[in-house]
Design a protein around this motif. Structure first.
Motif, mmCIF file in Angstrom:
data_model
loop_
_atom_site.group_PDB
_atom_site.id
_atom_site.type_symbol
_atom_site.label_atom_id
_atom_site.label_comp_id
_atom_site.label_asym_id
_atom_site.label_seq_id
_atom_site.Cartn_x
_atom_site.Cartn_y
_atom_site.Cartn_z
ATOM 1 N N ILE A 1 0.839 -1.201 0.000
ATOM 2 C CA ILE A 1 0.000 0.000 0.000
ATOM 3 C C ILE A 1 0.878 1.257 0.000
ATOM 4 N N GLN A 2 1.931 1.242 0.814
ATOM 5 C CA GLN A 2 2.837 2.400 0.858
ATOM 6 C C GLN A 2 3.485 2.646 -0.498
ATOM 7 N N GLU A 3 3.882 1.566 -1.174
ATOM 8 C CA GLU A 3 4.496 1.705 -2.495
ATOM 9 C C GLU A 3 3.486 2.251 -3.503
ATOM 10 N N LEU A 4 2.260 1.762 -3.466
ATOM 11 C CA LEU A 4 1.225 2.282 -4.358
ATOM 12 C C LEU A 4 0.927 3.751 -4.067
ATOM 13 N N LYS A 5 0.963 4.111 -2.798
ATOM 14 C CA LYS A 5 0.724 5.517 -2.420
ATOM 15 C C LYS A 5 1.825 6.417 -2.995
ATOM 16 N N ARG A 6 3.062 5.957 -2.920
ATOM 17 C CA ARG A 6 4.180 6.744 -3.475
ATOM 18 C C ARG A 6 4.038 6.928 -4.987
ATOM 19 N N ARG A 7 3.498 5.934 -5.661
ATOM 20 C CA ARG A 7 3.355 5.995 -7.114
ATOM 21 C C ARG A 7 2.022 6.586 -7.562
ATOM 22 N N ALA A 8 1.163 6.942 -6.617
ATOM 23 C CA ALA A 8 -0.144 7.573 -6.880
ATOM 24 C C ALA A 8 -1.095 6.679 -7.679
ATOM 25 N N HIS A 9 -0.990 5.362 -7.482
ATOM 26 C CA HIS A 9 -1.890 4.427 -8.168
ATOM 27 C C HIS A 9 -2.794 3.674 -7.194
ATOM 28 N N ILE A 10 -2.841 4.113 -5.968
ATOM 29 C CA ILE A 10 -3.497 3.327 -4.927
ATOM 30 C C ILE A 10 -4.980 3.099 -5.173
ATOM 31 N N ASP A 11 -5.738 4.122 -5.523
ATOM 32 C CA ASP A 11 -7.183 3.969 -5.690
ATOM 33 C C ASP A 11 -7.525 2.995 -6.817
ATOM 34 N N VAL A 12 -6.818 3.099 -7.929
ATOM 35 C CA VAL A 12 -7.099 2.241 -9.083
ATOM 36 C C VAL A 12 -6.734 0.787 -8.780
ATOM 37 N N VAL A 13 -5.536 0.552 -8.267
ATOM 38 C CA VAL A 13 -5.071 -0.818 -8.037
ATOM 39 C C VAL A 13 -5.883 -1.502 -6.941
ATOM 40 N N VAL A 14 -6.076 -0.834 -5.801
ATOM 41 C CA VAL A 14 -6.815 -1.455 -4.704
ATOM 42 C C VAL A 14 -8.281 -1.646 -5.097
ATOM 43 N N GLY A 15 -8.871 -0.665 -5.751
ATOM 44 C CA GLY A 15 -10.261 -0.795 -6.183
ATOM 45 C C GLY A 15 -10.451 -1.936 -7.165
ATOM 46 N N ALA A 16 -9.584 -2.041 -8.166
ATOM 47 C CA ALA A 16 -9.689 -3.109 -9.168
ATOM 48 C C ALA A 16 -9.446 -4.476 -8.533
ATOM 49 N N THR A 17 -8.475 -4.561 -7.651
ATOM 50 C CA THR A 17 -8.195 -5.831 -6.964
ATOM 51 C C THR A 17 -9.393 -6.259 -6.127
ATOM 52 N N PHE A 18 -10.002 -5.308 -5.450
ATOM 53 C CA PHE A 18 -11.169 -5.599 -4.621
ATOM 54 C C PHE A 18 -12.312 -6.142 -5.466
ATOM 55 N N ILE A 19 -12.535 -5.534 -6.618
ATOM 56 C CA ILE A 19 -13.596 -5.990 -7.523
ATOM 57 C C ILE A 19 -13.314 -7.414 -8.002
ATOM 58 N N VAL A 20 -12.078 -7.701 -8.371
ATOM 59 C CA VAL A 20 -11.717 -9.042 -8.836
ATOM 60 C C VAL A 20 -11.944 -10.071 -7.732
ATOM 61 N N ILE A 21 -11.566 -9.742 -6.500
ATOM 62 C CA ILE A 21 -11.750 -10.666 -5.379
ATOM 63 C C ILE A 21 -13.234 -10.918 -5.133
ATOM 64 N N LEU A 22 -14.042 -9.863 -5.141
ATOM 65 C CA LEU A 22 -15.482 -10.045 -4.935
ATOM 66 C C LEU A 22 -16.109 -10.882 -6.045
ATOM 67 N N LEU A 23 -15.681 -10.671 -7.280
ATOM 68 C CA LEU A 23 -16.192 -11.476 -8.386
ATOM 69 C C LEU A 23 -15.779 -12.942 -8.232
ATOM 70 N N ALA A 24 -14.547 -13.183 -7.804
ATOM 71 C CA ALA A 24 -14.081 -14.557 -7.601
ATOM 72 C C ALA A 24 -14.879 -15.246 -6.498
ATOM 73 N N ILE A 25 -15.122 -14.545 -5.404
ATOM 74 C CA ILE A 25 -15.909 -15.117 -4.310
ATOM 75 C C ILE A 25 -17.330 -15.392 -4.772
ATOM 76 N N SER A 26 -17.923 -14.454 -5.506
ATOM 77 C CA SER A 26 -19.286 -14.645 -6.018
ATOM 78 C C SER A 26 -19.363 -15.841 -6.960
ATOM 79 N N THR A 27 -18.372 -15.978 -7.824
ATOM 80 C CA THR A 27 -18.335 -17.104 -8.758
ATOM 81 C C THR A 27 -18.223 -18.423 -8.005
#
Length: 177
Positions: A99-125
């Motif tokens: 998370i700290q590395e993503l924060k430094r690179r300013a990609h945190i919202d996109v990466v964490v949000g997309a990862t969260f969506i993928v995890i929820l879809l996997a659990i739903s499937t």
């Protein structure tokens, strides 16, 4: 109410409502509630790095209360939980550094949000597949169902090296909480 650390303003009733729903689900199903609390905080304008950290702090409090209640009812396997904590500690530290590395690179919202969506879809499937499998098993002739149950029980037998957990209520050697 202003939250100076995260730089946000959120109505207290909103946070208490989210907390109540997460607590209800945690007490009833044993789920962590991050799948609700995280998006609810993000929807209220909390930056994703604060969503992750704040939700972890929230989980600690909820988990202590829920675990004490379930332990009083005899529903907690301390040895099982402590073994899981070992991996959890390493995972939390790795995740926090990421998370700290993503924060430094300013990609945190996109990466964490997309990862969260993928995890929820996997659990739903997985849940949909498991439900379908159960429905199919219920429609099988009795002989075929017995064969499947025998195979599942034989897979539940221990073979060295192994970790033996108490037999769960489903009779297959698994304990679902």
């Amino acid at each position: 109410m202003d939250f100076l650390v995260s730089g946000t303003h959120i109505q207290p009733w909103y946070l208490m409502t989210v907390g109540f729903v997460v607590g209800l689900l945690g007490g009833f199903f044993g789920v962590g509630g991050s799948f609700l609390a995280g998006p609810a905080l993000f929807a209220a304008g909390v930056p994703m790095n604060f969503v992750v950290g704040t939700d972890l702090a929230h989980i600690v409090g909820k988990s202590i209360v829920a675990a004490r209640k379930h332990r009083a009812m005899g529903n907690v396997d301390i040895k099982l939980g402590m073994l899981m904590v070992i991996g959890t500690i390493a995972g939390v530290e790795t995740g926090a550094q990421f998370i700290q590395e993503l924060k430094r690179r300013a990609h945190i919202d996109v990466v964490v949000g997309a990862t969260f969506i993928v995890i929820l879809l996997a659990i739903s499937t997985f849940m949909a597949w498991e439900s379908w499998r159960t429905l199919v098993m219920l429609k099988l002739p009795k002989g075929r169902l017995r064969t499947i149950l025998f195979m599942e029980r034989s897979h539940a037998r221990t073979h060295p090296p192994s970790l033996t957990l108490r037999k769960g209520s489903n009779g297959l050697g698994c304990h679902h909480s």
